[in-house]
Design a protein around this motif. Structure first.
Motif, PDB file in Angstrom:
ATOM      1  N   ARG A  78      26.323   4.724  -5.209  1.00 15.04           N
ATOM      2  CA  ARG A  78      27.458   4.868  -4.286  1.00 15.04           C
ATOM      3  C   ARG A  78      27.191   5.978  -3.266  1.00 15.04           C
ATOM      4  NH1 ARG A  78      33.024   5.270  -7.332  1.00 15.04           N
ATOM      5  NH2 ARG A  78      33.748   4.747  -5.216  1.00 15.04           N
ATOM      6  N   VAL A  79      26.633   7.075  -3.749  1.00 18.56           N
ATOM      7  CA  VAL A  79      26.347   8.190  -2.851  1.00 18.56           C
ATOM      8  C   VAL A  79      25.185   7.845  -1.925  1.00 18.56           C
ATOM      9  CG1 VAL A  79      25.653  10.620  -2.732  1.00 18.56           C
ATOM     10  CG2 VAL A  79      27.205   9.865  -4.536  1.00 18.56           C
ATOM     11  N   LYS A  80      24.176   7.182  -2.465  1.00 16.35           N
ATOM     12  CA  LYS A  80      23.019   6.796  -1.667  1.00 16.35           C
ATOM     13  C   LYS A  80      23.412   5.873  -0.529  1.00 16.35           C
ATOM     14  CE  LYS A  80      18.389   4.807  -2.113  1.00 16.35           C
ATOM     15  NZ  LYS A  80      17.403   4.188  -3.052  1.00 16.35           N
ATOM     16  N   GLN A  81      24.402   5.023  -0.774  1.00 12.78           N
ATOM     17  CA  GLN A  81      24.840   4.060   0.235  1.00 12.78           C
ATOM     18  C   GLN A  81      25.423   4.763   1.466  1.00 12.78           C
ATOM     19  OE1 GLN A  81      24.246   0.842  -0.153  1.00 12.78           O
ATOM     20  NE2 GLN A  81      25.130   0.230   1.820  1.00 12.78           N
ATOM     21  N   THR A  82      25.994   5.951   1.272  1.00 16.27           N
ATOM     22  CA  THR A  82      26.620   6.678   2.381  1.00 16.27           C
ATOM     23  C   THR A  82      25.710   7.770   2.946  1.00 16.27           C
ATOM     24  OG1 THR A  82      27.657   8.282   0.871  1.00 16.27           O
ATOM     25  CG2 THR A  82      28.882   6.268   1.378  1.00 16.27           C
ATOM     26  N   THR A  83      24.472   7.830   2.487  1.00 14.04           N
ATOM     27  CA  THR A  83      23.538   8.867   2.933  1.00 14.04           C
ATOM     28  C   THR A  83      22.870   8.459   4.239  1.00 14.04           C
ATOM     29  OG1 THR A  83      23.080   9.541   0.651  1.00 14.04           O
ATOM     30  CG2 THR A  83      21.493  10.200   2.325  1.00 14.04           C
ATOM     31  N   SER A  84      23.020   9.292   5.251  1.00 11.12           N
ATOM     32  CA  SER A  84      22.402   9.020   6.550  1.00 11.12           C
ATOM     33  C   SER A  84      21.010   9.633   6.609  1.00 11.12           C
ATOM     34  CB  SER A  84      23.262   9.598   7.673  1.00 11.12           C
ATOM     35  OG  SER A  84      23.297  11.017   7.592  1.00 11.12           O
ATOM     36  N   ARG A  85      20.277   9.303   7.658  1.00  7.77           N
ATOM     37  CA  ARG A  85      18.952   9.896   7.846  1.00  7.77           C
ATOM     38  C   ARG A  85      19.055  11.410   8.029  1.00  7.77           C
ATOM     39  NH1 ARG A  85      15.810   5.725  12.005  1.00  7.77           N
ATOM     40  NH2 ARG A  85      15.793   3.908  10.595  1.00  7.77           N
ATOM     41  N   ALA A  86      20.100  11.839   8.734  1.00  3.43           N
ATOM     42  CA  ALA A  86      20.298  13.281   8.937  1.00  3.43           C
ATOM     43  C   ALA A  86      20.537  13.983   7.610  1.00  3.43           C
ATOM     44  CB  ALA A  86      21.468  13.520   9.886  1.00  3.43           C
ATOM     45  N   ASP A  87      21.284  13.349   6.695  1.00  4.83           N
ATOM     46  CA  ASP A  87      21.514  13.920   5.368  1.00  4.83           C
ATOM     47  C   ASP A  87      20.191  14.069   4.615  1.00  4.83           C
ATOM     48  OD1 ASP A  87      24.228  13.892   5.881  1.00  4.83           O
ATOM     49  OD2 ASP A  87      24.528  11.939   4.934  1.00  4.83           O
ATOM     50  N   THR A  88      19.378  13.032   4.691  1.00  7.03           N
ATOM     51  CA  THR A  88      18.086  13.051   4.005  1.00  7.03           C
ATOM     52  C   THR A  88      17.187  14.158   4.543  1.00  7.03           C
ATOM     53  OG1 THR A  88      18.200  10.659   3.623  1.00  7.03           O
ATOM     54  CG2 THR A  88      16.044  11.696   3.441  1.00  7.03           C
ATOM     55  N   VAL A  89      17.098  14.253   5.862  1.00  4.90           N
ATOM     56  CA  VAL A  89      16.255  15.278   6.485  1.00  4.90           C
ATOM     57  C   VAL A  89      16.750  16.671   6.127  1.00  4.90           C
ATOM     58  CG1 VAL A  89      15.526  16.268   8.682  1.00  4.90           C
ATOM     59  CG2 VAL A  89      15.531  13.788   8.379  1.00  4.90           C
ATOM     60  N   ALA A  90      18.067  16.877   6.174  1.00  4.25           N
ATOM     61  CA  ALA A  90      18.633  18.192   5.881  1.00  4.25           C
ATOM     62  C   ALA A  90      18.353  18.604   4.440  1.00  4.25           C
ATOM     63  CB  ALA A  90      20.127  18.198   6.156  1.00  4.25           C
ATOM     64  N   LEU A  91      18.566  17.693   3.498  1.00  5.37           N
ATOM     65  CA  LEU A  91      18.338  18.012   2.095  1.00  5.37           C
ATOM     66  C   LEU A  91      16.875  18.316   1.813  1.00  5.37           C
ATOM     67  CD1 LEU A  91      20.636  15.525   0.131  1.00  5.37           C
ATOM     68  CD2 LEU A  91      20.703  18.018   0.034  1.00  5.37           C
ATOM     69  N   LEU A  92      15.984  17.469   2.317  1.00  2.00           N
ATOM     70  CA  LEU A  92      14.561  17.676   2.058  1.00  2.00           C
ATOM     71  C   LEU A  92      14.052  18.943   2.743  1.00  2.00           C
ATOM     72  CD1 LEU A  92      13.189  14.022   2.309  1.00  2.00           C
ATOM     73  CD2 LEU A  92      13.826  15.335   0.269  1.00  2.00           C
ATOM     74  N   ALA A  93      14.544  19.220   3.951  1.00  2.00           N
ATOM     75  CA  ALA A  93      14.139  20.437   4.653  1.00  2.00           C
ATOM     76  C   ALA A  93      14.609  21.680   3.895  1.00  2.00           C
ATOM     77  CB  ALA A  93      14.695  20.438   6.075  1.00  2.00           C
ATOM     78  N   LEU A  94      15.851  21.627   3.401  1.00  2.00           N
ATOM     79  CA  LEU A  94      16.366  22.755   2.625  1.00  2.00           C
ATOM     80  C   LEU A  94      15.593  22.928   1.331  1.00  2.00           C
ATOM     81  CD1 LEU A  94      18.483  24.964   2.417  1.00  2.00           C
ATOM     82  CD2 LEU A  94      20.031  23.312   1.367  1.00  2.00           C
ATOM     83  N   LEU A  95      15.189  21.818   0.723  1.00  2.00           N
ATOM     84  CA  LEU A  95      14.378  21.876  -0.489  1.00  2.00           C
ATOM     85  C   LEU A  95      13.045  22.570  -0.221  1.00  2.00           C
ATOM     86  CD1 LEU A  95      14.013  21.030  -3.457  1.00  2.00           C
ATOM     87  CD2 LEU A  95      13.059  18.864  -2.634  1.00  2.00           C
ATOM     88  N   VAL A  96      12.417  22.256   0.908  1.00  4.65           N
ATOM     89  CA  VAL A  96      11.145  22.899   1.277  1.00  4.65           C
ATOM     90  C   VAL A  96      11.350  24.392   1.544  1.00  4.65           C
ATOM     91  CG1 VAL A  96       9.315  22.984   3.008  1.00  4.65           C
ATOM     92  CG2 VAL A  96      10.166  20.773   2.203  1.00  4.65           C
ATOM     93  N   VAL A  97      12.443  24.741   2.229  1.00  5.85           N
ATOM     94  CA  VAL A  97      12.708  26.152   2.535  1.00  5.85           C
ATOM     95  C   VAL A  97      12.895  26.952   1.253  1.00  5.85           C
ATOM     96  CG1 VAL A  97      14.371  27.753   3.558  1.00  5.85           C
ATOM     97  CG2 VAL A  97      13.702  25.699   4.804  1.00  5.85           C
ATOM     98  N   VAL A  98      13.757  26.475   0.371  1.00  3.93           N
ATOM     99  CA  VAL A  98      14.025  27.193  -0.873  1.00  3.93           C
ATOM    100  C   VAL A  98      12.789  27.216  -1.759  1.00  3.93           C
ATOM    101  CG1 VAL A  98      15.432  27.244  -2.962  1.00  3.93           C
ATOM    102  CG2 VAL A  98      16.482  26.655  -0.777  1.00  3.93           C
ATOM    103  N   GLY A  99      12.101  26.072  -1.852  1.00  4.77           N
ATOM    104  CA  GLY A  99      10.902  26.003  -2.691  1.00  4.77           C
ATOM    105  C   GLY A  99       9.789  26.902  -2.195  1.00  4.77           C
ATOM    106  N   SER A 100       9.563  26.941  -0.883  1.00  2.00           N
ATOM    107  CA  SER A 100       8.504  27.796  -0.338  1.00  2.00           C
ATOM    108  C   SER A 100       8.855  29.266  -0.488  1.00  2.00           C
ATOM    109  CB  SER A 100       8.261  27.460   1.144  1.00  2.00           C
ATOM    110  OG  SER A 100       9.429  27.684   1.921  1.00  2.00           O
TER     111      SER A 100
END
Length: 227
Positions: A115-137
């Motif tokens: 249900r959540v994946k269905q409402t996920t936009s490309r901007a949401d995906t980019v933001a989450l993955l970018a934040l993951l890289v920032v925190v992880g690095s």
């Protein structure tokens, strides 16, 4: 290349960051929202949100103490390099781990819950993955610098960063910075460049109107069948 990365790129990011917010607020006010998905599924949301937000708050405080406040201030008040390093590691690792685990829970929820994946936009995906890289690095850089005799960013990254604000650009200060710190800095600037075009704009949505609006009065509905 040094001037491009550490002298020009930060100002380009600042331009996009400020300009992007102004343009989006002017032409996309209806999209200025976090687009909460809580009503779709609360699973993993509570713990992920709590860990990410509290972790980020303490990480932000740590960055202010390390980047904004000069090393000379700590020397003047008697805080030695070892004492500062112990404080930075002791507080930075738990805060970084909390933020990292939080973002992992949110990423997992975002891409595994139908249900959540269905409402996920490309901007949401980019933001989450970018934040993951920032925190992880950032967390990786902290672990790589756990030795008290390791790299002291207060004499390199910190003065370079402060110099950007009063146009005293010194890219040479970043020349000998370890690659894991450079990765974290570039990942952070990239994240700020895409910030205005994602749901991250909700950070600036402060409900000041609540302070002046009239109170909402709730009245209990009477039971018509009551005697």
């Amino acid at each position: 290349m040094e001037w491009l990365l550490w002298g020009i790129f930060p100002y380009l990011v600042l331009l996009v960051f400020i300009g992007g917010h102004l343009i989006r607020y002017q032409y996309d006010q209806l999209g200025w929202t976090v687009k909460s998905s809580e009503f779709l599924s609360k699973k993993d949301l509570r713990y992920g949100i709590m860990l990410l937000h509290w972790g980020i708050i303490f990480v932000f405080i740590g960055h202010v103490l390390g980047l904004i406040i000069p090393k000379g201030f700590y020397d003047a008040v008697g805080i030695t390099k070892d004492a500062y390093h112990l404080l930075a590691i002791g507080a930075g690792i738990p805060a970084g781990l909390a933020a990292f685990i939080g973002i992992l829970l949110l990423v997992k929820r975002r891409f595994t819950n139908p249900r959540v994946k269905q409402t996920t936009s490309r901007a949401d995906t980019v933001a989450l993955l970018a934040l993951l890289v920032v925190v992880g690095s950032g967390l990786s850089a902290t672990f790589m610098n756990i030795d008290s005799q390791g790299f002291d960013y207060r004499t390199t990254i910190s003065p370079w960063f402060r110099g950007l604000f009063y146009f005293n650009v010194q890219p040479e200060l970043m020349a000998d910075v370890p690659v894991w710190f450079k990765t974290h800095v570039l990942a952070s600037f990239t994240f700020f460049a895409i910030w205005p075009f994602t749901r991250m704009v909700h950070v600036f949505s402060l409900p000041f109107m609540y302070l002046t609006r009239s109170p909402i009065i709730f009245r209990k509905k009477r039971n018509k069948n009551a005697a």
